[in-house]
Scaffold this motif. Sequence first.
Motif, mmCIF file in Angstrom:
data_model
loop_
_atom_site.group_PDB
_atom_site.id
_atom_site.type_symbol
_atom_site.label_atom_id
_atom_site.label_comp_id
_atom_site.label_asym_id
_atom_site.label_seq_id
_atom_site.Cartn_x
_atom_site.Cartn_y
_atom_site.Cartn_z
ATOM 1 N N CYS A 186 1.026 -0.998 -0.013
ATOM 2 C CA CYS A 186 0.074 0.002 -0.015
ATOM 3 C C CYS A 186 0.874 1.497 0.122
ATOM 4 O O CYS A 186 0.729 2.301 0.943
ATOM 5 C CB CYS A 186 -1.000 0.106 1.068
ATOM 6 N N ARG A 187 1.689 1.327 -1.116
ATOM 7 C CA ARG A 187 2.448 2.203 -0.981
ATOM 8 C C ARG A 187 1.982 3.327 -2.302
ATOM 9 O O ARG A 187 1.376 2.833 -2.934
ATOM 10 C CB ARG A 187 4.096 2.152 -1.363
ATOM 11 N N PRO A 193 0.375 6.273 2.513
ATOM 12 C CA PRO A 193 0.304 5.882 3.715
ATOM 13 C C PRO A 193 0.449 7.055 4.720
ATOM 14 O O PRO A 193 0.376 6.813 5.737
ATOM 15 C CB PRO A 193 1.767 5.138 4.045
ATOM 16 N N THR A 200 -6.838 7.753 2.042
ATOM 17 C CA THR A 200 -5.844 6.883 2.234
ATOM 18 C C THR A 200 -6.202 5.646 1.323
ATOM 19 O O THR A 200 -5.094 4.961 0.791
ATOM 20 C CB THR A 200 -5.622 6.371 3.678
ATOM 21 N N HIS A 203 -4.879 0.543 2.809
ATOM 22 C CA HIS A 203 -4.381 0.013 4.411
ATOM 23 C C HIS A 203 -4.776 0.571 5.571
ATOM 24 O O HIS A 203 -5.501 0.466 6.269
ATOM 25 C CB HIS A 203 -3.023 -0.348 3.895
ATOM 26 N N GLU A 204 -4.380 2.052 5.111
ATOM 27 C CA GLU A 204 -4.708 2.797 6.550
ATOM 28 C C GLU A 204 -6.100 3.090 6.706
ATOM 29 O O GLU A 204 -6.656 3.239 7.880
ATOM 30 C CB GLU A 204 -3.936 4.146 6.295
#
Lengths: 302, 649
Positions: A186-187, A193, A200, A203-204
């Motif tokens: 998840c970049r 992030p 976002t 993931h966040e």
Amino acid sequence: MSSILEILARLAVWLLLAPLLPGIINKVKAWVAGRRGPPVLQLYYDLARLWQKGVVLSTLVSPGFIAGPAVAWVAVLAAATLLPLGPLGASLSFRGDVILLIYLLGLARFCTAWAAMETGSAFEGMGAAREVSYAVLAEAAVITAVLTLSMQSGSLLLSSMLVPSAGTGAVLLAFGLFTVLLAENCRVPFDDPNTHLELTMIHEAMVLDHSGPPLAAVLHGASMKLLLFSVLLVQAVVPVGKLSGLTAAGALVAGVLVVTVAVGFVESLLARYAFRRVPLLLTTAFLLCVFALLVAWKGGVA
Amino acid sequence: MTMDWVMLVTIVVLVSAALSGARFPRMWLGLTLAGTATWLTAALWTLGSGTEWDWRSEFALGGERLHLRLDAISAWFLSLVAVVGGAGAVYSREYWSDRERPDSAGRGRVWWTTLLLCMGLVLICSNGLHFLVAWEAFALSAFFLITLERERRETRAAGWLYLAASHAGTLGLFALFSLLAARTGSWDLGPMRDHPELAPLFWVALFGFGVKAGMFPLHIWLPSAHANAPSHVSAIMSGVAIKMGVYGLIRFSGWLPLPAGAGWAVLALGAASAVLGAAFTLAQNDLKRLLAYCSVENIGVILIGLGVGLLGTANGDAVWGRVAMAGALLHIWNHGLFKSLLFFGAGSVLHATNTREMSRMGGLWRAMPWTAGLFAFGSAAVSALPPFNGFVSEWLVYLGLFDAAADRAPGAVVIVLATIALGVTGALALAAFVKASAVVFLGAPRTQAAAHAHESGWWMRGPMLGLAAACAVIALVPVVIWPFNQAPLGAWNSAWSGGKPPAPLATLGAVQVALAILIVLAAVGLWLRARANGTRRALTWDCGYAAPTARMQYTGGSFAAMPVTWFAWVLRPQRRLRWPRGPFPSRADYLERIPETVLERVIGPGSNAVMAASAWVRQRQQGHLPDYILYLVAGLVAMGLLVFFGSMQ
């Protein structure tokens, strides 16, 4: 006895070194932006503080909300122990361990998404839906990459699959796996992030409601996953297994550092992609892996 | 000799169970359980000892002497029939009780035992004629079970569709068996590898059994039948009955001489079933339809294994074929167990909320923690996650695929594509089961019915726990299962009998145990730590929104929206969106329906065309004598012309 000690030592390396990576990425980003940035060890401080904190639970959640991060953390750690470290090999190695590794990451995904859905929050539902959807494309790329490695080594053992260099297809495989690394962790350009709202995206957004020790498990698990993918990527491309002793260790560390810095640069120089273009990017990663597979296939015949 | 008696007594016990079902539920339950337990023992004994039971009658039935045979392949399937049959019988005692369903409960019991008996007979009949009779009786008893709730229109429609599709398949089987009998001169079934001219019959078998197995695109009957049947019937249909089709495929691919493309065809069909089945699974919003499509997906996984097994046989009995085939066989058990578990779970949910619509559920874990936990267990198992049992069998299939690819077997392209397809299937299934379990059991209840749900009783929980325990045994000590798994493999291809397991199953088992222990430890540890630090309950944060409602949660439709658009070319979602308009919008709604594409886009228009043609022909049939004379003359002239021009050549 010594083997148990060895396993413990490896676990310690994975557990202790993993939180370094996000720190390095943040430092690179700060450097590119001309800021000083948070200390490299920031995540360690965060984890230590979170471990001491109390937990706020949503009124809706079941015990699975706390079990989810715990299981995901175990799954990533178990996947990491399967990964060989250069000439040292893996602490546990058997035919088909690579499939176990892929499915352990699946277990981690299942549990994270499960915990996200516990809260009944639309944001977290959104994050979970995106995570499991993108994973479909990422999985195709990962399986193709593994097929490439197994075809060129003729083995299904992670430790011998990663020994020979990827040859001509290495560049293709490197770019394919790097893209998968960005997506799975998840970049940017898949996810950002740094923000904490639905922007976002993945993931966040899934971990918005976690706090205290469970959040520490989530953050630490995420950093281990990043380290795992970096190590896998480096070994898939560079024949670390053929080097000896210190050279190998140096090559591995240098490789991981290069990957981490590259993630930092990508994050500094690219904006997050528009939502609709994400599947396209993942499909590109898949195609890169397919071409690497073709190269490995023909290379074996010649 | 003992086996003769065991089988005879079991059949007598089950027949008397069927006879007692309508009036004496306790006696029925006792007899059914006794019958299935004996069957299970006999099947496991056959698998363990490797001895084959073969019995021929002195008398003739329908002009043919009875020939019954219980070999390892039959026993492998018979044990599944016994386990799920017994579990479902217990489950139905509460789920379809006399109190709640006074008019259909008795009927349900009778047909349940009849179905078990007929499936058992299908598995042991070794004479084509009797096989067909048993097959037809099996299909019919399944029809009566599906339509137990026949006052509902959808149920009747689903039943008819099932019956029509099933008979289309049976037609193929009629062709298969009569051609076999005509070519070999006997209805007796057995290995026929020395008749190479019979090879094309494999395709007939693939169609006939494929319909029953529900492989894509012959699965059209499966979703509606499994969704509308009572849940214990869905469980046995999905877990066991469709496996009868797989049984036929495995049985006849082991006996018939194989045409050149057999392995490729099965592999490709399996890969298509797996990926498309998983895509359809993810798109469903009806809990039981979702589980039904998931069966299509799992049949795909089994067929991938079978396809690789066939390729291995064709390539000098390569070891990779053996591993993949072992995985396919194990997946038959696994899928039978966890799919029944999931359907029982869905039945409990349906029992508690009276709806199958997932968007009307939510937050059920609070009212039904047992069901939620067991459904989560089944979800993780069906997503093939370690340390559950689905992973063990898929891992074996993967091993076979990877080894075949690394071996660069002829035409490895299909194998590579199937491997990628299996990976994509795994990720799609994971998404589908996160969706299913989360939308049903987690979050806040979306309706009053969901808020007032209740846990099911022990008669329903018990069978679920039993099935979960069986799954856990396969997951944690696969080595124990391995010898049983090898027996049918040896019966299928004698070159693969005996020897050490070609896969490090013991290591995998140890890893699974370690993983299970670590998971429990970590979860408990984290929970203790959280409790020590102090926990506080508060509203879901939701980015600061102060008054979240249950309707703001992500629904199943929104969860699956993205993959549905990727697969829109086959899913063909039908959407109707009415936007809110004006400053004071009165109403707005959004409706999404995922049609059964093959049925509604291919079979439906096709049969409409047939109907139109028939209607046109019927118009020529008015009862006017002059018309018929004209038809007669036209016919004669046409025939005369045919003969005339035929003789010219």
